[in-house]
Design a protein around this motif. Structure first.
Motif, PDB file in Angstrom:
ATOM      1  N   ALA A   1       6.234  -7.380   9.628  1.00  0.00           N
ATOM      2  CA  ALA A   1       5.408  -5.945  10.542  1.00  0.00           C
ATOM      3  C   ALA A   1       5.205  -5.502   9.601  1.00  0.00           C
ATOM      4  CB  ALA A   1       7.202  -5.755  10.773  1.00  0.00           C
ATOM      5  N   GLN A   2       5.523  -5.532   8.645  1.00  0.00           N
ATOM      6  CA  GLN A   2       4.239  -4.255   7.664  1.00  0.00           C
ATOM      7  C   GLN A   2       4.639  -3.029   8.100  1.00  0.00           C
ATOM      8  OE1 GLN A   2       0.707  -6.614   6.843  1.00  0.00           O
ATOM      9  NE2 GLN A   2       1.753  -8.713   5.682  1.00  0.00           N
ATOM     10  N   LYS A   3       5.610  -3.022   8.155  1.00  0.00           N
ATOM     11  CA  LYS A   3       5.677  -1.180   8.877  1.00  0.00           C
ATOM     12  C   LYS A   3       5.437  -0.292   7.893  1.00  0.00           C
ATOM     13  CE  LYS A   3      10.702  -1.878   8.604  1.00  0.00           C
ATOM     14  NZ  LYS A   3      12.031  -2.036   9.334  1.00  0.00           N
ATOM     15  N   LEU A   4       5.372   1.000   8.494  1.00  0.00           N
ATOM     16  CA  LEU A   4       5.215   1.876   7.457  1.00  0.00           C
ATOM     17  C   LEU A   4       6.437   2.926   7.277  1.00  0.00           C
ATOM     18  CD1 LEU A   4       2.792   3.372   5.645  1.00  0.00           C
ATOM     19  CD2 LEU A   4       2.367   4.744   7.992  1.00  0.00           C
ATOM     20  N   VAL A   5       6.609   2.946   6.174  1.00  0.00           N
ATOM     21  CA  VAL A   5       7.834   3.650   6.020  1.00  0.00           C
ATOM     22  C   VAL A   5       8.514   4.913   5.530  1.00  0.00           C
ATOM     23  CG1 VAL A   5      10.557   3.608   4.917  1.00  0.00           C
ATOM     24  CG2 VAL A   5       9.208   1.638   6.246  1.00  0.00           C
ATOM     25  N   PHE A   6       8.695   6.178   6.266  1.00  0.00           N
ATOM     26  CA  PHE A   6       8.483   7.344   5.538  1.00  0.00           C
ATOM     27  C   PHE A   6       9.857   7.995   4.877  1.00  0.00           C
ATOM     28  CE2 PHE A   6       4.424   8.367   7.697  1.00  0.00           C
ATOM     29  CZ  PHE A   6       3.910   7.486   8.765  1.00  0.00           C
ATOM     30  N   GLY A   7       9.414   8.967   4.514  1.00  0.00           N
ATOM     31  CA  GLY A   7       9.905   9.873   3.464  1.00  0.00           C
ATOM     32  C   GLY A   7      10.862  11.052   3.962  1.00  0.00           C
TER      33      GLY A   7
ATOM     34  N   PHE B   1       0.547   5.743   1.077  1.00  0.00           N
ATOM     35  CA  PHE B   1       0.074   6.878   1.438  1.00  0.00           C
ATOM     36  C   PHE B   1       1.321   7.740   1.824  1.00  0.00           C
ATOM     37  CE2 PHE B   1      -2.551   3.801   4.414  1.00  0.00           C
ATOM     38  CZ  PHE B   1      -2.091   2.680   4.213  1.00  0.00           C
TER      39      PHE B   1
ATOM     40  N   LEU C   1       3.917   0.679   2.557  1.00  0.00           N
ATOM     41  CA  LEU C   1       3.687  -0.404   3.719  1.00  0.00           C
ATOM     42  C   LEU C   1       3.153  -1.371   2.967  1.00  0.00           C
ATOM     43  CD1 LEU C   1       2.577  -1.348   6.439  1.00  0.00           C
ATOM     44  CD2 LEU C   1       0.193  -0.801   6.001  1.00  0.00           C
ATOM     45  N   GLY C   2       3.765  -2.154   3.826  1.00  0.00           N
ATOM     46  CA  GLY C   2       4.506  -3.244   2.389  1.00  0.00           C
ATOM     47  C   GLY C   2       4.958  -4.891   3.281  1.00  0.00           C
ATOM     48  N   GLY C   3       5.863  -5.421   3.218  1.00  0.00           N
ATOM     49  CA  GLY C   3       6.400  -5.970   3.725  1.00  0.00           C
ATOM     50  C   GLY C   3       5.933  -7.723   4.675  1.00  0.00           C
TER      51      GLY C   3
ATOM     52  N   TYR D   1       0.228  -1.652   0.222  1.00  0.00           N
ATOM     53  CA  TYR D   1       0.014  -0.129  -0.242  1.00  0.00           C
ATOM     54  C   TYR D   1       0.789   0.898  -0.352  1.00  0.00           C
ATOM     55  CZ  TYR D   1      -3.528  -3.344   1.645  1.00  0.00           C
ATOM     56  OH  TYR D   1      -4.584  -4.368   1.647  1.00  0.00           O
TER      57      TYR D   1
END
Lengths: 113, 115
Positions: free
Chosen positions: B100-106, B35, B95-97, B33
């Protein structure tokens, strides 16, 4: 619907002191996250809980940071001892389940002097 | 590991005009996903729009829309009819993986609206 609650809103401490932050997620949200946001950067995930179990803590500096989520509801993040580079905003977020929209609290701004 | 690049540290636009914020990302996932979150001075992150990678149709949410180019791993945000309340930091986040499927921010883009 009540949002994610965090306290305190601001905290100023001296280096080598300890500090704790509290987060109460939205009721029913199984997943809880702690993010660290250093000034001028995007938030970085510190730890992710699924209910009361840790799913990911790969970026948590475990020699000084600890977190717990008792009973799968509210959570506490602790720093002991604090360093100057820990100055940041600590954001708590929750989601109903993984891959769902994250709801964020207003964060705790920590200044380490 | 996922990486996110927001190449515009700052953008400004006249009120009522349109602005586009760019984002590129890298992921090895096929199902993920994307965001866009907005962070006003109050610090609270607010979801602006969400896109499922398996959907070809670009997401829209009122004045906000995205241009999702999966092959190019590009995910830009278009804000139409800009309003003063749109002024904030904007963060792109995949958001993936597995697991954990963690949200990674720019790093974020600071958007200023000129009256």
């Amino acid at each position: 619907e009540a949002g994610v609650a965090q306290s305190p809103r601001y905290k100023i401490i001296e280096k080598r002191q300890s500090v704790a932050f509290w987060c109460n997620p939205i009721s029913g949200h199984a997943t809880l996250y702690w993010y660290q946001q250093i000034l001028g950067q995007g938030p970085k995930l510190l730890i992710q809980f699924q209910n009361n179990g840790v799913v990911d803590d790969s970026q948590l500096p475990k020699d000084r940071f600890s977190a717990e989520r008792l009973k799968g509801v509210d959570s506490t993040l602790k720093i002991q001892p604090a360093k100057l580079e820990d100055s940041a905003v600590y954001l708590c977020a929750s989601s109903l389940r993984v891959r769902e929209k994250l709801f964020f609290g207003s964060g705790t701004q920590l200044s380490v002097l | 590991a996922q990486t996110v690049t927001q190449s515009q540290p700052e953008m400004s636009v006249q009120e009522a005009e349109t602005v586009t914020l760019s984002c590129t990302y890298d992921t090895s996932e096929s199902d993920y996903y994307l965001f866009w979150y907005k962070q006003p001075p109050s610090r609270q992150m607010i979801l602006v729009i969400r896109q499922e990678a398996y959907k070809q149709q670009n997401a829209t949410e009122n004045r906000f829309s995205v241009n999702f180019q999966k092959a190019a791993k590009s995910f830009s945000l278009k804000i139409s009819d800009s309003q003063l309340g749109d002024a904030a930091m904007y963060f792109c986040a995949p958001l993936g993986g597995q697991g954990a499927q963690k949200l990674v921010f720019g790093q974020g883009t600071r958007l200023t609206i000129n009256p």
